[in-house]
Write a protein that holds these residues in place. Structure first.
Motif, mmCIF file in Angstrom:
data_model
loop_
_atom_site.group_PDB
_atom_site.id
_atom_site.type_symbol
_atom_site.label_atom_id
_atom_site.label_comp_id
_atom_site.label_asym_id
_atom_site.label_seq_id
_atom_site.Cartn_x
_atom_site.Cartn_y
_atom_site.Cartn_z
ATOM 1 N N MET A 1 0.831 -1.202 0.000
ATOM 2 C CA MET A 1 0.000 0.000 0.000
ATOM 3 C C MET A 1 0.868 1.255 0.000
ATOM 4 S SD MET A 1 -3.145 0.936 -0.173
ATOM 5 C CE MET A 1 -4.131 -0.447 0.401
ATOM 6 N N THR A 2 1.952 1.238 0.811
ATOM 7 C CA THR A 2 2.865 2.377 0.848
ATOM 8 C C THR A 2 3.485 2.604 -0.526
ATOM 9 O OG1 THR A 2 3.351 1.961 3.170
ATOM 10 C CG2 THR A 2 4.888 3.357 1.964
ATOM 11 N N ASP A 3 3.869 1.502 -1.205
ATOM 12 C CA ASP A 3 4.447 1.632 -2.535
ATOM 13 C C ASP A 3 3.441 2.234 -3.508
ATOM 14 O OD1 ASP A 3 6.794 0.595 -1.647
ATOM 15 O OD2 ASP A 3 6.453 -1.425 -2.423
ATOM 16 N N ARG A 4 2.194 1.802 -3.405
ATOM 17 C CA ARG A 4 1.156 2.329 -4.281
ATOM 18 C C ARG A 4 0.929 3.817 -4.014
ATOM 19 N NH1 ARG A 4 -0.991 2.739 -9.145
ATOM 20 N NH2 ARG A 4 -3.272 2.708 -9.207
ATOM 21 N N LYS A 5 0.911 4.198 -2.758
ATOM 22 C CA LYS A 5 0.727 5.620 -2.435
ATOM 23 C C LYS A 5 1.888 6.440 -2.981
ATOM 24 C CE LYS A 5 -0.481 8.750 1.347
ATOM 25 N NZ LYS A 5 -0.769 8.870 2.800
ATOM 26 N N THR A 6 3.091 5.914 -2.871
ATOM 27 C CA THR A 6 4.264 6.608 -3.406
ATOM 28 C C THR A 6 4.166 6.760 -4.916
ATOM 29 O OG1 THR A 6 5.643 5.748 -1.618
ATOM 30 C CG2 THR A 6 6.783 6.515 -3.596
ATOM 31 N N GLU A 7 3.718 5.684 -5.583
ATOM 32 C CA GLU A 7 3.538 5.719 -7.041
ATOM 33 C C GLU A 7 2.513 6.779 -7.432
ATOM 34 O OE1 GLU A 7 2.040 2.734 -10.647
ATOM 35 O OE2 GLU A 7 1.925 2.090 -8.556
ATOM 36 N N LEU A 8 1.381 6.781 -6.729
ATOM 37 C CA LEU A 8 0.332 7.753 -7.044
ATOM 38 C C LEU A 8 0.814 9.175 -6.789
ATOM 39 C CD1 LEU A 8 -2.834 5.956 -5.604
ATOM 40 C CD2 LEU A 8 -2.181 6.195 -8.013
ATOM 41 N N ALA A 9 1.533 9.369 -5.692
ATOM 42 C CA ALA A 9 2.052 10.707 -5.379
ATOM 43 C C ALA A 9 2.993 11.190 -6.466
ATOM 44 C CB ALA A 9 2.754 10.682 -4.027
ATOM 45 N N ARG A 10 3.856 10.292 -6.941
ATOM 46 C CA ARG A 10 4.797 10.649 -8.001
ATOM 47 C C ARG A 10 4.053 11.015 -9.288
ATOM 48 N NH1 ARG A 10 7.747 6.488 -7.487
ATOM 49 N NH2 ARG A 10 6.704 5.193 -9.045
ATOM 50 N N ASN A 11 3.059 10.209 -9.639
ATOM 51 C CA ASN A 11 2.290 10.479 -10.860
ATOM 52 C C ASN A 11 1.500 11.778 -10.749
ATOM 53 O OD1 ASN A 11 3.266 8.093 -11.902
ATOM 54 N ND2 ASN A 11 1.391 6.917 -11.515
ATOM 55 N N LEU A 12 0.908 12.004 -9.579
ATOM 56 C CA LEU A 12 0.161 13.253 -9.367
ATOM 57 C C LEU A 12 1.079 14.456 -9.521
ATOM 58 C CD1 LEU A 12 -2.240 12.574 -6.343
ATOM 59 C CD2 LEU A 12 -2.899 13.443 -8.606
ATOM 60 N N ALA A 13 2.273 14.353 -8.986
ATOM 61 C CA ALA A 13 3.217 15.466 -9.073
ATOM 62 C C ALA A 13 3.548 15.771 -10.534
ATOM 63 C CB ALA A 13 4.489 15.142 -8.290
ATOM 64 N N ARG A 14 3.706 14.733 -11.341
ATOM 65 C CA ARG A 14 3.998 14.943 -12.765
ATOM 66 C C ARG A 14 2.831 15.634 -13.476
ATOM 67 N NH1 ARG A 14 6.103 8.895 -13.335
ATOM 68 N NH2 ARG A 14 8.323 9.157 -12.816
ATOM 69 N N VAL A 15 1.624 15.170 -13.163
ATOM 70 C CA VAL A 15 0.447 15.778 -13.785
ATOM 71 C C VAL A 15 0.298 17.225 -13.330
ATOM 72 C CG1 VAL A 15 -2.088 15.701 -13.875
ATOM 73 C CG2 VAL A 15 -0.758 13.598 -14.163
ATOM 74 N N GLU A 16 0.521 17.461 -12.034
ATOM 75 C CA GLU A 16 0.454 18.830 -11.515
ATOM 76 C C GLU A 16 1.442 19.736 -12.231
ATOM 77 O OE1 GLU A 16 -1.294 20.701 -9.550
ATOM 78 O OE2 GLU A 16 -2.747 19.152 -9.042
ATOM 79 N N GLU A 17 2.626 19.227 -12.495
ATOM 80 C CA GLU A 17 3.638 20.022 -13.189
ATOM 81 C C GLU A 17 3.188 20.343 -14.616
ATOM 82 O OE1 GLU A 17 6.720 22.265 -14.282
ATOM 83 O OE2 GLU A 17 6.247 21.635 -12.225
ATOM 84 N N ARG A 18 2.562 19.368 -15.274
ATOM 85 C CA ARG A 18 2.043 19.615 -16.615
ATOM 86 C C ARG A 18 0.962 20.690 -16.612
ATOM 87 N NH1 ARG A 18 0.138 14.151 -19.289
ATOM 88 N NH2 ARG A 18 -0.414 15.588 -20.971
ATOM 89 N N ILE A 19 0.040 20.590 -15.657
ATOM 90 C CA ILE A 19 -1.038 21.583 -15.573
ATOM 91 C C ILE A 19 -0.454 22.964 -15.267
ATOM 92 C CG2 ILE A 19 -3.112 22.286 -14.334
ATOM 93 C CD1 ILE A 19 -3.693 19.310 -13.831
ATOM 94 N N PHE A 20 0.473 23.023 -14.314
ATOM 95 C CA PHE A 20 1.086 24.290 -13.941
ATOM 96 C C PHE A 20 1.798 24.914 -15.139
ATOM 97 C CE2 PHE A 20 4.528 26.928 -12.366
ATOM 98 C CZ PHE A 20 3.905 27.699 -11.394
ATOM 99 N N SER A 21 2.569 24.103 -15.862
ATOM 100 C CA SER A 21 3.315 24.612 -17.016
ATOM 101 C C SER A 21 2.377 25.085 -18.117
ATOM 102 C CB SER A 21 4.253 23.523 -17.560
ATOM 103 O OG SER A 21 5.230 23.186 -16.602
ATOM 104 N N ALA A 22 1.300 24.318 -18.350
ATOM 105 C CA ALA A 22 0.329 24.704 -19.387
ATOM 106 C C ALA A 22 -0.378 25.996 -19.001
ATOM 107 C CB ALA A 22 -0.680 23.586 -19.605
ATOM 108 N N CYS A 23 -0.693 26.140 -17.716
ATOM 109 C CA CYS A 23 -1.320 27.380 -17.247
ATOM 110 C C CYS A 23 -0.371 28.562 -17.427
ATOM 111 C CB CYS A 23 -1.727 27.263 -15.778
ATOM 112 S SG CYS A 23 -3.206 26.260 -15.481
ATOM 113 N N ALA A 24 0.874 28.367 -17.048
ATOM 114 C CA ALA A 24 1.858 29.445 -17.163
ATOM 115 C C ALA A 24 2.028 29.874 -18.617
ATOM 116 C CB ALA A 24 3.191 28.991 -16.581
ATOM 117 N N ALA A 25 2.089 28.899 -19.509
ATOM 118 C CA ALA A 25 2.265 29.203 -20.933
ATOM 119 C C ALA A 25 1.070 29.961 -21.503
ATOM 120 C CB ALA A 25 2.492 27.915 -21.722
#
Length: 239
Positions: A1-25
């Motif tokens: 479960m901890t590994d899954r949470k870590t995986e989800l957190a990592r993926n969320l961070a990547r998506v957040e970065e994409r949204i942030f970058s697209a908003c900034a652009a």
């Protein structure tokens, strides 16, 4: 479960970065875009982990999967979105847990949703699903109404009890003039949204973009992006 949470957190961070970058652009604030995580085919345990990671909007596209999952997670501070094609015989169930229905594409569905919402004592935000690949008067292959049918459905929603026209939704078409051109498709949806808001000022949601094309959707003015595999991983095959 901890590994899954870590995986989800990592993926969320990547998506957040994409949204942030697209908003900034696009010269937009990050707060202008709501991330909806599409949890279809994934278990309630993943929904709980997502909630722990700060996700507040989740989506499903099949009532038979969504209803038990929503019930199991009813203690969580979540807004549930229904994003799949909706049959009238599933409306009563969907209206019991969904806060937002993204796939309104015919007047008969408006009538059914209204009756179910009133019966449940709920108010549903409803988006008109626009089929940009549809010929005039026809529904697209993924559901939806042609652009010239949007006004009629929005008027029907705002005339009915228990539901309200909250905006528009589309899926980037696989055929027709917008095939392979998601940015152009989302620009067209934004135009349709602008026209709709002239008559329905509160209908300001623009639901567009998924894992592959959320950047184009944000650039075109989407207020909500529906992201599944980029957060949860490649979907398991359904048996």
């Amino acid at each position: 479960m901890t590994d899954r949470k870590t995986e989800l957190a990592r993926n969320l961070a990547r998506v957040e970065e994409r949204i942030f970058s697209a908003c900034a652009a696009a010269g937009r604030e990050r707060e202008e875009v709501t991330l909806i995580v599409v949890t279809k085919t994934y278990p309630a345990s993943d929904v709980r982990l997502l909630a722990e990671l700060g996700v507040r909007h989740v989506a499903e596209n099949r009532d038979q999967d969504a209803a038990p999952k929503a019930a199991e997670c009813s203690d969580l501070p979540l807004t549930w979105h229904f994003v799949g094609q909706l049959q009238t015989n599933k409306v009563r169930s969907v209206a019991s847990y969904a806060d937002v229905v993204h796939s309104v594409d015919r007047v008969r569905l408006v009538t059914a949703l209204s009756a179910a919402a009133v019966r449940a004592g709920r108010q549903l935000d409803c988006l008109v699903q626009v089929a940009l690949d549809a010929e005039s008067g026809n529904r697209g292959e993924r559901g939806g109404v042609s652009p010239d049918g949007v006004a009629e459905l929005a008027a029907a929603l705002d005339a009915a009890e228990g539901v309200r026209a909250a905006g528009v939704m589309t899926v980037a078409p696989l055929a027709g003039p917008f095939a392979g051109r998601p940015r152009a498709a989302f620009d067209r949806l934004k135009e349709i949204s602008t026209g709709l808001r002239a008559a329905h000022p509160a209908a300001n949601m623009v639901s567009a973009g998924m894992s592959a094309d959320l950047d184009d959707a944000v650039a075109a003015g989407a207020t909500h992006v529906r992201v599944g595999s980029a957060v949860l991983g490649v979907r398991p095959r359904l048996g």
